[in-house]
Design an enzyme around this catalytic site. Structure first.
Site, PDB file in Angstrom:
ATOM      1  N   LYS A 107     -17.174 -11.153 -29.333  1.00 42.07           N
ATOM      2  CA  LYS A 107     -17.581 -11.877 -28.202  1.00 42.07           C
ATOM      3  C   LYS A 107     -16.910 -13.451 -28.032  1.00 42.07           C
ATOM      4  O   LYS A 107     -16.650 -14.152 -27.027  1.00 42.07           O
ATOM      5  CB  LYS A 107     -18.925 -12.129 -28.063  1.00 42.07           C
ATOM      6  CG  LYS A 107     -19.635 -10.820 -27.493  1.00 42.07           C
ATOM      7  CD  LYS A 107     -20.845 -10.954 -27.152  1.00 42.07           C
ATOM      8  CE  LYS A 107     -21.882  -9.892 -26.572  1.00 42.07           C
ATOM      9  NZ  LYS A 107     -23.135  -9.898 -26.522  1.00 42.07           N
ATOM     10  N   LYS A 188     -19.732   1.497 -26.560  1.00 40.38           N
ATOM     11  CA  LYS A 188     -21.230   1.403 -26.544  1.00 40.38           C
ATOM     12  C   LYS A 188     -21.682   1.052 -24.866  1.00 40.38           C
ATOM     13  O   LYS A 188     -20.910   0.379 -24.311  1.00 40.38           O
ATOM     14  CB  LYS A 188     -21.961   0.616 -27.605  1.00 40.38           C
ATOM     15  CG  LYS A 188     -21.849  -0.835 -27.269  1.00 40.38           C
ATOM     16  CD  LYS A 188     -22.593  -1.460 -28.213  1.00 40.38           C
ATOM     17  CE  LYS A 188     -22.653  -2.928 -27.800  1.00 40.38           C
ATOM     18  NZ  LYS A 188     -23.395  -3.800 -28.565  1.00 40.38           N
ATOM     19  N   LYS A 191     -25.365  -3.660 -21.302  1.00 41.98           N
ATOM     20  CA  LYS A 191     -25.867  -4.155 -19.828  1.00 41.98           C
ATOM     21  C   LYS A 191     -24.738  -4.886 -19.304  1.00 41.98           C
ATOM     22  O   LYS A 191     -24.788  -4.943 -18.306  1.00 41.98           O
ATOM     23  CB  LYS A 191     -26.931  -5.261 -20.418  1.00 41.98           C
ATOM     24  CG  LYS A 191     -28.315  -4.837 -20.701  1.00 41.98           C
ATOM     25  CD  LYS A 191     -28.886  -6.367 -21.232  1.00 41.98           C
ATOM     26  CE  LYS A 191     -30.238  -5.873 -21.910  1.00 41.98           C
ATOM     27  NZ  LYS A 191     -30.618  -6.790 -23.032  1.00 41.98           N
TER      28      LYS A 191
HETATM   29  P1  AMP Z   1     -29.694  -6.443 -26.322  1.00 40.37           P
HETATM   30  O1  AMP Z   1     -29.175  -5.730 -25.042  1.00 40.37           O
HETATM   31  O2  AMP Z   1     -28.531  -6.720 -27.007  1.00 40.37           O
HETATM   32  O3  AMP Z   1     -30.628  -7.519 -26.115  1.00 40.37           O
HETATM   33  O4  AMP Z   1     -30.231  -5.330 -27.133  1.00 40.37           O
HETATM   34  C1  AMP Z   1     -31.513  -5.069 -27.483  1.00 40.37           C
HETATM   35  C2  AMP Z   1     -31.714  -3.889 -28.230  1.00 40.37           C
HETATM   36  O5  AMP Z   1     -30.972  -2.667 -27.629  1.00 40.37           O
HETATM   37  C3  AMP Z   1     -31.008  -3.955 -29.687  1.00 40.37           C
HETATM   38  O6  AMP Z   1     -31.938  -3.525 -30.773  1.00 40.37           O
HETATM   39  C4  AMP Z   1     -29.838  -3.263 -29.659  1.00 40.37           C
HETATM   40  O7  AMP Z   1     -29.265  -2.992 -30.705  1.00 40.37           O
HETATM   41  C5  AMP Z   1     -30.252  -2.225 -28.885  1.00 40.37           C
HETATM   42  N1  AMP Z   1     -29.098  -1.566 -28.161  1.00 40.37           N
HETATM   43  C6  AMP Z   1     -28.303  -2.384 -26.969  1.00 40.37           C
HETATM   44  N2  AMP Z   1     -27.260  -1.172 -26.587  1.00 40.37           N
HETATM   45  C7  AMP Z   1     -27.466  -0.108 -27.510  1.00 40.37           C
HETATM   46  C8  AMP Z   1     -26.917   1.080 -27.034  1.00 40.37           C
HETATM   47  N3  AMP Z   1     -25.701   1.143 -26.294  1.00 40.37           N
HETATM   48  N4  AMP Z   1     -27.053   2.211 -28.068  1.00 40.37           N
HETATM   49  C9  AMP Z   1     -28.309   1.774 -28.873  1.00 40.37           C
HETATM   50  N5  AMP Z   1     -28.916   0.880 -29.026  1.00 40.37           N
HETATM   51  C10 AMP Z   1     -28.557  -0.331 -28.190  1.00 40.37           C
END
Ligand code: AMP
Ligand code: TRP
Length: 322
Positions: A107, A188, A191
């Site tokens: 990033k 993956k 968001k």
């Molecule tokens: P974040 O959206 O970066 O705040 O992620 C919040 C949580 O969701 C973290 O524990 C990430 O590891 C998990 N997470 C985000 N995207 C994925 C995905 N595509 N598959 C599985 N876990 C995810």
């Protein structure tokens, strides 16, 4: 019962990968803390109005999951100990180890206008975790390296200043720790992906969820089989369906094997719709009353402060601050 801490950024809208990889594994056990990490989300450019809205809707989701009963839900910026410990850990973390973080590499590395916060962000995450003396950190696969850094920092601190921190373990599910994009099953689900069809949002209606799954990219051939290398698209849908329904992958694959991709996708869509509908309805009911969300966040703040304050005091004493 192991105490857990985890966090989620209020950046954009929560997607199915967040739910399957993380939120689904957060247990409302007493002594566990779940945090909307608003300070993390300002490490990338943000809009104040959107931040405010997303913070409340993310908090509403955690409360709708029942995480405010038994365990505690709060906002990171409400408990100033997080930012204060982060400075101390900034002085213990090393350039070399932060440079090895794959999330920063993808990033921020080499971008002149990336914020300094994006680089040091894993040390804010370490502060979040270490303030609560927890044993476990339930996260998706992409956060494993950050939790391992947290362990390294805790061990380094303890060996230099005495046994202050509890050394936590990442807890990563065997299945669903990396839910893939519906448009490109080699990336993956995220968001921040600009393509709305790549991700299912927890706010999507039944119709939108079905449409996104029916148009998901699958693989050549027509046999439904779990082969992540050969058939990443179909395998991703099988993982989604299995984690949400509890039916083993092999049983699902056997049931749909010869029915063709159309019938398979319809089956997956039905499973996702049935799981997300009641959750969406609970979030909508809660969101209607902002003052109730704020009241419950205030309870969470008080509980978090009771743990974080004495912990930070112990750290300051150990390192020689008067
Ligand atoms: P974040 O959206 O970066 O705040 O992620 C919040 C949580 O969701 C973290 O524990 C990430 O590891 C998990 N997470 C985000 N995207 C994925 C995905 N595509 N598959 C599985 N876990 C995810
Ligand atoms: N960095 C995590 C992410 O982007 C969110 C996070 C912040 C977190 N603090 C945490 C996760 C503490 C677990 C524990 O997903």
């Amino acid at each position: 019962m192991a105490k857990a801490f985890s966090g989620i950024q209020p950046t954009g809208q929560i997607q199915l990968g967040n739910y399957i990889g993380a939120l689904r594994n957060w247990q409302p056990d007493p002594g566990s803390f779940y945090c909307v990490v608003d300070l993390h989300s300002i490490s990338a450019p943000w809009d104040p109005k959107e931040l405010r809205q997303n913070t409340r809707s993310t908090a509403a989701l955690l409360l709708a999951l029942g995480l405010g009963e038994g365990s505690h839900v709060f906002l990171q910026s409400h408990v100033h100990e997080h930012a204060e410990l982060a400075w101390i850990l900034n002085c213990l973390g090393r350039m070399g180890e932060l440079n090895r973080m794959t999330q920063f590499k993808s990033k921020g590395r080499g971008k002149e206008d990336a914020s300094v916060g994006l680089f040091t962000y894993p040390l804010l995450m370490a502060s979040d975790i270490l303030l609560y003396r927890v044993q476990e950190v339930p996260v998706g696969e992409d956060q494993k390296q950050h939790v391992e850094l947290t362990r390294d920092i805790a061990l380094r601190f303890n060996s230099r200043f005495g046994p202050v921190f509890t050394v936590p373990e990442p807890r990563i599910a065997d299945l669903g720790a990396r839910v893939m994009s519906l448009r490109n099953p080699l990336e993956k689900m995220s968001k921040s992906d600009p393509d709305p069809n790549s991700k299912i949002l927890l706010t999507d209606s039944d119709e939108v969820i079905s449409k996104k799954i029916m148009t998901a990219v699958t693989d050549s051939g027509r046999e439904v089989a779990y082969e992540p290398k050969e058939k990443p698209g179909v395998s991703n849908l099988l993982e989604i369906a299995s984690t949400l329904s509890g039916e083993p992958i092999e049983a699902l694959a056997a049931r749909f094997r010869d029915q063709g991709y159309g019938a398979f996708k319809r089956g997956v869509a039905d499973i996702v719709v049935e799981v997300l509908r009641p959750l969406r309805q609970r979030v909508e009911a809660l969101t209607a009353d902002v003052s109730e969300i704020d009241r419950r966040l205030e309870e969470g703040r008080a509980a978090a402060e009771r743990e974080a304050r004495p912990m930070l005091a112990e750290v300051k004493e150990a390192i020689g601050l008067l």
